[in-house]
Design an enzyme around this catalytic site. Structure first.
Site, PDB file in Angstrom:
ATOM      1  N   SER A  34     -15.618  44.979  85.968  1.00 43.43           N
ATOM      2  CA  SER A  34     -14.593  44.402  85.099  1.00 43.43           C
ATOM      3  C   SER A  34     -13.942  45.526  84.282  1.00 43.43           C
ATOM      4  O   SER A  34     -13.472  46.495  84.871  1.00 43.43           O
ATOM      5  CB  SER A  34     -15.210  43.318  84.220  1.00 43.43           C
ATOM      6  OG  SER A  34     -14.216  42.510  83.624  1.00 43.43           O
ATOM      7  N   ARG A  87     -13.263  33.286  73.117  1.00 37.66           N
ATOM      8  CA  ARG A  87     -14.381  33.355  74.052  1.00 37.66           C
ATOM      9  C   ARG A  87     -14.376  32.163  75.003  1.00 37.66           C
ATOM     10  O   ARG A  87     -14.682  32.309  76.194  1.00 37.66           O
ATOM     11  CB  ARG A  87     -15.698  33.400  73.284  1.00 37.66           C
ATOM     12  CG  ARG A  87     -16.930  33.517  74.172  1.00 37.66           C
ATOM     13  CD  ARG A  87     -16.893  34.789  75.003  1.00 37.66           C
ATOM     14  NE  ARG A  87     -18.190  35.069  75.587  1.00 37.66           N
ATOM     15  CZ  ARG A  87     -18.468  36.164  76.279  1.00 37.66           C
ATOM     16  NH1 ARG A  87     -17.523  37.073  76.465  1.00 37.66           N
ATOM     17  NH2 ARG A  87     -19.664  36.373  76.764  1.00 37.66           N
ATOM     18  N   ASP A 137     -14.393  35.031  92.519  1.00 40.10           N
ATOM     19  CA  ASP A 137     -13.768  35.516  91.283  1.00 40.10           C
ATOM     20  C   ASP A 137     -12.338  34.994  91.171  1.00 40.10           C
ATOM     21  O   ASP A 137     -11.514  35.195  92.065  1.00 40.10           O
ATOM     22  CB  ASP A 137     -13.759  37.051  91.301  1.00 40.10           C
ATOM     23  CG  ASP A 137     -13.524  37.678  89.936  1.00 40.10           C
ATOM     24  OD1 ASP A 137     -12.916  37.017  89.070  1.00 40.10           O
ATOM     25  OD2 ASP A 137     -13.941  38.828  89.747  1.00 40.10           O
ATOM     26  N   HIS A 187     -16.402  35.382  88.420  1.00 35.42           N
ATOM     27  CA  HIS A 187     -16.306  36.784  87.989  1.00 35.42           C
ATOM     28  C   HIS A 187     -17.634  37.347  87.500  1.00 35.42           C
ATOM     29  O   HIS A 187     -17.979  38.488  87.799  1.00 35.42           O
ATOM     30  CB  HIS A 187     -15.249  36.893  86.886  1.00 35.42           C
ATOM     31  CG  HIS A 187     -15.023  38.286  86.379  1.00 35.42           C
ATOM     32  ND1 HIS A 187     -14.491  39.295  87.150  1.00 35.42           N
ATOM     33  CD2 HIS A 187     -15.273  38.836  85.150  1.00 35.42           C
ATOM     34  CE1 HIS A 187     -14.397  40.405  86.446  1.00 35.42           C
ATOM     35  NE2 HIS A 187     -14.876  40.153  85.228  1.00 35.42           N
ATOM     36  N   ASP A 188     -18.389  36.553  86.749  1.00 35.85           N
ATOM     37  CA  ASP A 188     -19.668  37.034  86.204  1.00 35.85           C
ATOM     38  C   ASP A 188     -20.689  37.358  87.281  1.00 35.85           C
ATOM     39  O   ASP A 188     -21.769  37.872  86.978  1.00 35.85           O
ATOM     40  CB  ASP A 188     -20.252  36.004  85.244  1.00 35.85           C
ATOM     41  CG  ASP A 188     -19.729  36.179  83.821  1.00 35.85           C
ATOM     42  OD1 ASP A 188     -18.995  37.154  83.569  1.00 35.85           O
ATOM     43  OD2 ASP A 188     -20.060  35.332  82.957  1.00 35.85           O
TER      44      ASP A 188
END
Length: 379
Positions: A155, A224, A323, A353-354
């Site tokens: 990232s 967040r 992702d 993505h994580d």
């Protein structure tokens, strides 16, 4: 500047313990200036005599320097990748992780004192990924590291790793860019702008000068929430939460909006928001997010291919198949622009993505084979 000598800094390091070192004044890419910069960093392992076994790991947007366990035994965010006997085996490699310039884990940032003794706050200058890499090169000098065996990150960490290869190709023998493309896209910028607006619209933000008063935790929490939705996939959220109610709450049927309970996915986002708001500085979030928005390895260098032409750095590229923030195609675009286009390795996971954090072990065998041959064989 610090009076410590490179060998002293290395010899006194304790695995996984945060340290800070001054690197001097820094002129910034956009014309800004910091009269004194301190970088926070952690190390693991032992630097060999010719400093040829040094590995730099770059953290993501809200990551810290604590990549792996150390003397404190506190869990690291890439424990499965770094440590004794791990993919990056610290019995053989000397691992360094640096808090990005502008961060809030030991490096000079908006909460740090300016020359007048007050926090920088709204006065903190705009910094870029390239600025941070220049600062990290100063730290490498202080540690006696002239050339990294490898630089890697996912990232925003991938953006920093790529910038190392473009800015200091002679100091970057190998570069692993995971879940990141050559530049931030319009959609990525749009997602980020929404997050930053949430912070700036929090009344407690006070234009960025909130130190000494309440922090803009509500705005940071909303930021967040927005970000976390992009870090996970629709399939994962549906599988884990669906339309289920949070335990003991009723999201449907309340007489008023205020009386409505939460869906389980809402509770999950509330939890993620609260965790970040308690540990991260809102101004640092803005500074680092805007640095990532500015990410463009080709800026001032022509095309991406021109920016990386002639480099002898060996590249390792990887993407997460699910992702929806950094699509695998962006990694393939980067691969096609390299002088010797490498394979793009795919992490297969429904998480999104994580996955570059949760499923990094899928790359173990290829990383050991191509980048870390001294590590223990992957079973």
């Amino acid at each position: 500047m610090t009076t410590a000598q490179p060998q002293e800094l290395v010899d006194t390091a304790i695995d996984g313990i945060l340290r800070s070192v001054p690197i001097g004044a820094l002129d910034l890419e956009t014309g800004g200036y910091l009269p004194e910069v301190v970088l926070g960093y952690e190390t693991w392992g032992t630097l060999n005599a010719d400093a040829s076994n040094a590995v730099l790991i770059e953290h993501a947007l809200t990551g810290s320097t604590h990549v792996a366990r150390g003397a404190s035994e506190e869990a690291g965010w890439w424990d499965s990748l770094v440590g004794p006997g791990a993919t990056i085996d610290t019995n053989h490699y000397f691992v360094v992780a640096v808090n990005m310039l502008g961060g809030c884990y030991g490096s000079t940032g908006p909460s740090s004192p300016a020359p007048d003794g007050k926090p920088w706050g709204s006065r903190f200058p705009f910094v870029t990924i390239r600025d941070s890499v220049h600062a990290e090169a100063r730290l490498a000098d202080l540690l006696g590291i002239r050339r990294w065996h490898a630089v890697l990150g996912g990232s925003m960490g991938g953006a920093r790793a790529l910038e190392w290869a473009a800015t200091y190709p002679e100091r970057t023998a190998r570069c692993a860019v995971i879940s990141c493309g050559p530049a931030s896209t319009a959609e990525q910028i749009a997602f980020t702008q929404s997050q930053l607006a949430a912070i700036r619209l929090d009344p407690a933000f006070a234009g960025g000068d909130y130190y000494g008063g309440p922090a803009p935790e509500a705005g940071l929490g909303i930021a967040r929430r927005i970000a976390h939705i992009t870090y996970r996939s629709e399939a994962e959220l549906e599988f884990r939460f669906g339309r289920n109610a949070q335990d003991g709450e009723q999201p449907f049927g309340g007489r008023t909006h205020a009386a409505r309970g939460r869906y389980a996915v809402e509770s999950y986002l509330d939890h993620q928001a609260g965790k970040l708001a308690r540990r991260f500085d809102a101004n640092s979030y803005i500074v680092l997010a805007e640095a990532l928005m500015s990410h463009d390895v080709a800026r001032g260098r022509g095309s991406v291919a021109e920016a990386l032409a002639g480099t002898e750095t060996e590249f390792f590229l990887a993407a997460v198949d699910s992702d929806r923030l950094y699509f695998p195609e962006q990694s393939r675009q980067l691969a096609r622009a390299l002088p010797d286009p490498p394979e793009v390795h795919i992490i297969q996971t429904p998480i999104g993505h994580d996955g570059f954090l949760t499923d990094i072990h899928q790359l173990d065998a290829e990383l050991v084979r191509s980048f870390f041959p001294l590590s223990a064989p992957v079973k």
